[in-house]
Design a protein around this motif. Structure first.
Motif, PDB file in Angstrom:
ATOM      1  N   CYS A   1      43.184  44.220  39.739  1.00  0.00           N
ATOM      2  CA  CYS A   1      43.283  44.411  41.187  1.00  0.00           C
ATOM      3  C   CYS A   1      42.513  45.620  41.704  1.00  0.00           C
ATOM      4  O   CYS A   1      42.385  45.774  42.920  1.00  0.00           O
ATOM      5  CB  CYS A   1      44.758  44.537  41.599  1.00  0.00           C
ATOM      6  SG  CYS A   1      45.722  43.027  41.377  1.00  0.00           S
ATOM      7  N   ASP A   2      42.008  46.476  40.819  1.00  0.00           N
ATOM      8  CA  ASP A   2      41.218  47.612  41.283  1.00  0.00           C
ATOM      9  C   ASP A   2      39.971  47.106  41.999  1.00  0.00           C
ATOM     10  O   ASP A   2      39.315  46.164  41.542  1.00  0.00           O
ATOM     11  CB  ASP A   2      40.791  48.498  40.109  1.00  0.00           C
ATOM     12  CG  ASP A   2      41.925  49.337  39.564  1.00  0.00           C
ATOM     13  OD1 ASP A   2      42.998  49.373  40.201  1.00  0.00           O
ATOM     14  OD2 ASP A   2      41.738  49.954  38.497  1.00  0.00           O
ATOM     15  N   ARG A   3      39.624  47.771  43.109  1.00  0.00           N
ATOM     16  CA  ARG A   3      38.454  47.357  43.887  1.00  0.00           C
ATOM     17  C   ARG A   3      37.208  48.044  43.323  1.00  0.00           C
ATOM     18  O   ARG A   3      36.589  48.896  43.964  1.00  0.00           O
ATOM     19  CB  ARG A   3      38.655  47.702  45.360  1.00  0.00           C
ATOM     20  CG  ARG A   3      39.866  47.070  46.010  1.00  0.00           C
ATOM     21  CD  ARG A   3      39.673  45.616  46.298  1.00  0.00           C
ATOM     22  NE  ARG A   3      38.648  45.394  47.305  1.00  0.00           N
ATOM     23  CZ  ARG A   3      38.256  44.196  47.712  1.00  0.00           C
ATOM     24  NH1 ARG A   3      38.799  43.099  47.177  1.00  0.00           N
ATOM     25  NH2 ARG A   3      37.320  44.070  48.646  1.00  0.00           N
TER      26      ARG A   3
ATOM     27  N   ARG B   1      45.992  40.278  38.714  1.00  0.00           N
ATOM     28  CA  ARG B   1      47.187  41.025  38.363  1.00  0.00           C
ATOM     29  C   ARG B   1      46.819  42.506  38.209  1.00  0.00           C
ATOM     30  O   ARG B   1      45.745  42.831  37.699  1.00  0.00           O
ATOM     31  CB  ARG B   1      47.799  40.511  37.054  1.00  0.00           C
ATOM     32  CG  ARG B   1      48.459  39.147  37.162  1.00  0.00           C
ATOM     33  CD  ARG B   1      49.683  39.192  38.064  1.00  0.00           C
ATOM     34  NE  ARG B   1      50.384  37.925  38.144  1.00  0.00           N
ATOM     35  CZ  ARG B   1      50.121  36.957  39.022  1.00  0.00           C
ATOM     36  NH1 ARG B   1      49.136  37.140  39.909  1.00  0.00           N
ATOM     37  NH2 ARG B   1      50.810  35.835  39.043  1.00  0.00           N
ATOM     38  N   PRO B   2      47.703  43.421  38.630  1.00  0.00           N
ATOM     39  CA  PRO B   2      47.400  44.854  38.492  1.00  0.00           C
ATOM     40  C   PRO B   2      47.126  45.232  37.043  1.00  0.00           C
ATOM     41  O   PRO B   2      47.821  44.773  36.129  1.00  0.00           O
ATOM     42  CB  PRO B   2      48.671  45.528  39.014  1.00  0.00           C
ATOM     43  CG  PRO B   2      49.297  44.522  39.922  1.00  0.00           C
ATOM     44  CD  PRO B   2      49.007  43.191  39.302  1.00  0.00           C
TER      45      PRO B   2
ATOM     46  N   MET C   1      50.191  43.663  29.336  1.00  0.00           N
ATOM     47  CA  MET C   1      50.464  42.342  28.778  1.00  0.00           C
ATOM     48  C   MET C   1      51.432  41.547  29.648  1.00  0.00           C
ATOM     49  O   MET C   1      51.323  40.323  29.749  1.00  0.00           O
ATOM     50  CB  MET C   1      51.010  42.497  27.353  1.00  0.00           C
ATOM     51  CG  MET C   1      49.954  42.992  26.371  1.00  0.00           C
ATOM     52  SD  MET C   1      50.620  43.445  24.741  1.00  0.00           S
ATOM     53  CE  MET C   1      51.373  41.903  24.235  1.00  0.00           C
ATOM     54  N   ASP C   2      52.365  42.229  30.297  1.00  0.00           N
ATOM     55  CA  ASP C   2      53.276  41.522  31.211  1.00  0.00           C
ATOM     56  C   ASP C   2      52.507  40.893  32.362  1.00  0.00           C
ATOM     57  O   ASP C   2      52.857  39.801  32.836  1.00  0.00           O
ATOM     58  CB  ASP C   2      54.331  42.490  31.758  1.00  0.00           C
ATOM     59  CG  ASP C   2      55.362  42.876  30.708  1.00  0.00           C
ATOM     60  OD1 ASP C   2      55.499  42.141  29.709  1.00  0.00           O
ATOM     61  OD2 ASP C   2      56.028  43.913  30.885  1.00  0.00           O
TER      62      ASP C   2
ATOM     63  N   ARG D   1      44.341  43.569  27.635  1.00  0.00           N
ATOM     64  CA  ARG D   1      45.806  43.539  27.643  1.00  0.00           C
ATOM     65  C   ARG D   1      46.329  42.315  28.379  1.00  0.00           C
ATOM     66  O   ARG D   1      47.290  41.678  27.946  1.00  0.00           O
ATOM     67  CB  ARG D   1      46.359  44.826  28.251  1.00  0.00           C
ATOM     68  CG  ARG D   1      45.978  46.070  27.454  1.00  0.00           C
ATOM     69  CD  ARG D   1      46.865  47.250  27.757  1.00  0.00           C
ATOM     70  NE  ARG D   1      46.817  47.654  29.148  1.00  0.00           N
ATOM     71  CZ  ARG D   1      47.647  48.547  29.686  1.00  0.00           C
ATOM     72  NH1 ARG D   1      48.604  49.086  28.954  1.00  0.00           N
ATOM     73  NH2 ARG D   1      47.531  48.904  30.946  1.00  0.00           N
ATOM     74  N   HIS D   2      45.710  41.976  29.501  1.00  0.00           N
ATOM     75  CA  HIS D   2      46.079  40.747  30.189  1.00  0.00           C
ATOM     76  C   HIS D   2      45.846  39.535  29.290  1.00  0.00           C
ATOM     77  O   HIS D   2      46.660  38.600  29.250  1.00  0.00           O
ATOM     78  CB  HIS D   2      45.261  40.585  31.478  1.00  0.00           C
ATOM     79  CG  HIS D   2      45.724  41.453  32.601  1.00  0.00           C
ATOM     80  ND1 HIS D   2      44.986  41.633  33.741  1.00  0.00           N
ATOM     81  CD2 HIS D   2      46.846  42.194  32.769  1.00  0.00           C
ATOM     82  CE1 HIS D   2      45.626  42.437  34.571  1.00  0.00           C
ATOM     83  NE2 HIS D   2      46.764  42.794  33.994  1.00  0.00           N
TER      84      HIS D   2
END
Length: 340
Positions: free
Chosen positions: A192-194, A221-222, A227-228, A253-254
């Protein structure tokens, strides 16, 4: 021309002594928390920059450059589990500086007070993955400090003092690979970082899908969710019953969370879903099956960033943009013969 705000101005606005201001902004002393916060807010409101060395108390360069890791500033921790890209980048920048008889100072978000006393007196900065409308870049420009960025600046298309690989090009490369290996319904999972990594990858994905008449499916996702966040993204992809046959996930991690969630739902990888991560990490290497990923080669990035900053940008010349290559590490979550 309006004069710069002084420490006396801050002391007057916060109704404290000059010593109290100095202690508050440098993290010293035994001030009450409320008093310290009041001083910091007054300094921020007035635009005070505590950089005495930058105001002429030194006669030459310090021999120190600053390094800022903007994704970690926004992540909320400088020790994200399993993420070794920034550790490798930091070490490589330090080694490149040592070769030039320079030192490196790691600096947190400069737009937030208190700042390190020497932060605005350094010889130049390397900014990793700047954000859209990034206040740090405005601050450095106002302070006339030279800087180079790792990654493009999203909202400054004319800014050329950057190094790094092409985020959009890497995205197309992965999408083409997955398509060659039989995927027709490829989803993209981003952070989500721009920054240019997320924004350019998303734009390239939409263009690629549109040119081929394919449905675009993007889940964001942030980065801090780790992992969550990947598990949550996987559940969203499963929710409408239209399982993608491939996922390109920018963060390692995602990607690990996606793998774990799919596996718990009885979905096989790469049999039913192929998975590639846009950044290699401990999570992608240690998973079972291991996740195909891009090695962003931070050592190569660091070498070019330090070279361009010290040989060109710090003496007033624009950087010479260099297209840096990345390495795709094919592991067990991509189907078909190993190539690429």
């Amino acid at each position: 021309m309006q004069s710069k705000t002084t420490i006396r101005d801050v002391a007057r606005a916060a109704d404290v002594s000059i010593t109290a201001v100095s202690h508050a902004l440098n993290g010293k002393g035994t001030l009450a928390a409320a008093t310290r916060q009041r001083i910091i807010e007054a300094a921020d409101r007035l635009g005070y920059q505590p950089d005495p060395l930058a105001r002429g108390m030194r006669s030459g360069p310090l021999g120190v450059i600053g390094l800022m890791l903007r994704p970690l500033d926004t992540l909320g921790t400088y020790r994200p589990s399993g993420v070794d890209y920034f550790t490798r980048l930091t070490g490589a920048v330090a080694v490149e500086c040592l070769e030039r008889n320079l030192s490196v100072m790691l600096v947190r978000d400069l737009s937030k007070l208190p700042r390190p006393p020497l932060a605005l007196a350094l010889d130049g900065y390397i900014i990793a993955d700047p954000l859209e409308a990034d206040p740090v870049l405005d601050l450095l420009q106002d302070a006339s400090l030279p800087f180079i960025t790792i990654g493009r600046v999203p909202d400054r298309p004319a800014f050329t003092n950057w190094v790094g690989s092409g985020d959009g090009e890497d995205t197309v490369r992965i999408l083409d690979l997955l398509r060659e290996r039989g995927a027709e319904r490829i989803a993209l999972v981003t952070g989500c970082d721009r920054n240019s990594w997320n924004l350019e990858s998303t734009a390239a994905y939409h263009q690629w899908a549109g040119e081929r008449g394919l449905q675009a499916r993007v889940v964001a996702r942030p980065e801090a969710d780790g992992m969550d966040g990947g598990r949550s993204a996987a559940r969203e992809l499963l929710r409408d019953g239209d399982l993608p046959d491939a996922v390109y996930c920018l963060t390692g991690r995602h990607a690990r969370g996606i793998l774990d969630e799919f596996t718990e739902h009885g979905i096989s990888l790469p049999g039913q879903v192929q998975l590639v991560a846009g950044a290699d990490s401990e999570q992608t290497r240690s998973s079972s099956p291991a996740i195909s990923a891009i090695d962003l080669d931070p050592e190569l990035v660091a070498a070019h960033a330090v070279e361009q900053l010290t040989s060109r940008v710090m003496i007033g010349k624009p950087a010479e943009p260099v297209a840096l290559s990345t390495r795709l590490i094919l592991r067990s979550t991509t189907a078909g013969p190993d190539h690429g």
